[in-house]
Design an enzyme around this catalytic site. Structure first.
Site, PDB file in Angstrom:
ATOM      1  N   HIS A 179       0.831  -1.204   0.000  1.00 59.49           N
ATOM      2  CA  HIS A 179       0.000   0.000   0.000  1.00 59.49           C
ATOM      3  C   HIS A 179       0.866   1.254   0.000  1.00 59.49           C
ATOM      4  O   HIS A 179       2.064   1.206   0.284  1.00 59.49           O
ATOM      5  CB  HIS A 179      -0.926   0.022   1.226  1.00 59.49           C
ATOM      6  CG  HIS A 179      -2.117  -0.862   1.102  1.00 59.49           C
ATOM      7  ND1 HIS A 179      -2.055  -2.222   1.323  1.00 59.49           N
ATOM      8  CD2 HIS A 179      -3.410  -0.601   0.758  1.00 59.49           C
ATOM      9  CE1 HIS A 179      -3.263  -2.753   1.146  1.00 59.49           C
ATOM     10  NE2 HIS A 179      -4.093  -1.784   0.798  1.00 59.49           N
ATOM     11  N   LYS A 191      -0.860   4.948   4.512  1.00 57.05           N
ATOM     12  CA  LYS A 191      -1.794   4.041   5.178  1.00 57.05           C
ATOM     13  C   LYS A 191      -1.346   3.842   6.622  1.00 57.05           C
ATOM     14  O   LYS A 191      -0.187   3.501   6.883  1.00 57.05           O
ATOM     15  CB  LYS A 191      -1.866   2.706   4.443  1.00 57.05           C
ATOM     16  CG  LYS A 191      -2.871   1.731   5.051  1.00 57.05           C
ATOM     17  CD  LYS A 191      -3.057   0.513   4.159  1.00 57.05           C
ATOM     18  CE  LYS A 191      -3.999  -0.505   4.799  1.00 57.05           C
ATOM     19  NZ  LYS A 191      -5.339   0.058   5.083  1.00 57.05           N
TER      20      LYS A 191
END
Length: 275
Positions: free
Chosen positions: A164, A168
């Site tokens: 990600h 995040k």
């Protein structure tokens, strides 16, 4: 199909990347209407929600106060839905507040603990109100998870890699945890030990869940959301991978969740439950 009275939708975390996509998707849906946009970012206070996402003026100013919005929504004749893409530190209280005011939550924020999930399930059941907690709104990811469940019948060794963007906040991702849970629910024992492992750097082998499946988390700029499920057996490696190139891929799942949550009477976890 166009409803005579569009469903009012509150977007929390409205100034975030996902929140902005949700605003655009809701505005473009004939059966939905944007009711309010909430965000803690002081740079967007009082900014029009339409201006925020590059649309025409919507006459809806961003606010940083959720409670008054929920109180006003409770007076609406039409059931109201709250879509939450905020932060693990605030999502739990947001859900409880929404349920208390009779607003149906659709949650894209990950990071809820098992204890919090159990509490929210009990809370929604007592209120006889639906709540959807969706770790990933992508139809493609649901298909990957289904393929992983099928593959697990033939492979005893499996690991998960999730990648990600570096903004995040939680790790591992809710999607990776959900994938491991789906495999664990089959009652199989994975990854039987062949050697006694020793980590020279703590965490080098990733996190080990109760399903005995290791999850490896990568955070880098340039990524959006990606996941691999790797199955290994003597002489072969079977890899399932899903890549997100644009957050627009989540919007069909978000809109479906908004339309379905008012029909539920308790908390439901995972997009596959409403497909």
């Amino acid at each position: 199909m166009t409803n005579a009275t569009p469903t009012p939708v509150i977007v929390t975390g409205a100034a975030g990347k996902m929140g902005r996509e949700v605003i655009k998707a809701v505005v473009q849906a004939d059966d939905l209407r944007l009711y309010a946009a909430v965000d803690r970012n002081p740079d967007v206070f009082s900014l029009d929600a339409g201006e925020l996402v590059g649309l025409d003026t919507l006459n809806i100013e961003l606010t940083n106060e959720l409670e008054p919005v929920l109180a006003a929504a409770a007076q609406e004749k039409q059931p109201c839905v709250m879509v939450d893409f905020t932060h693990p530190s605030s999502v739990y209280s947001n859900i409880r507040s929404a349920i208390a005011y009779g607003v149906f939550p659709v949650i894209g924020t990950t990071g809820l603990s098992d204890e919090q999930m159990n509490d929210l399930t009990e809370f929604t059941e007592k209120a006889s109100m639906g709540c959807l907690v969706i770790p990933n709104f992508s139809i493609g990811m649901v298909l990957l998870q289904q393929a992983a469940v099928q593959a697990s019948q033939y492979f005893d060794h499996v690991e998960i890699i999730e990648l990600h963007h570096n903004q995040k906040a939680d790790a591992p991702s809710g999607t990776a945890v959900k994938t491991a849970q789906l495999l664990g629910d089959l009652g199989k024992t994975y990854n039987p030990a062949l050697v006694e492992e020793k980590e020279h750097l703590a965490g080098a082998r990733g996190s080990l869940g109760s399903e005995n499946i290791r999850i490896h988390s990568i955070r880098l700029p340039g990524l959006i959301a990606h996941q691999e499920v790797l199955f290994g057996a003597p002489g072969q490696l079977y890899t399932l991978r899903h890549d997100t190139s644009d957050r627009a891929c989540y919007m069909p799942g978000v809109l479906l969740s908004i339309r379905k949550v008012t029909q539920l009477q308790t908390l439901s976890y995972g997009l596959e439950k409403i497909l």
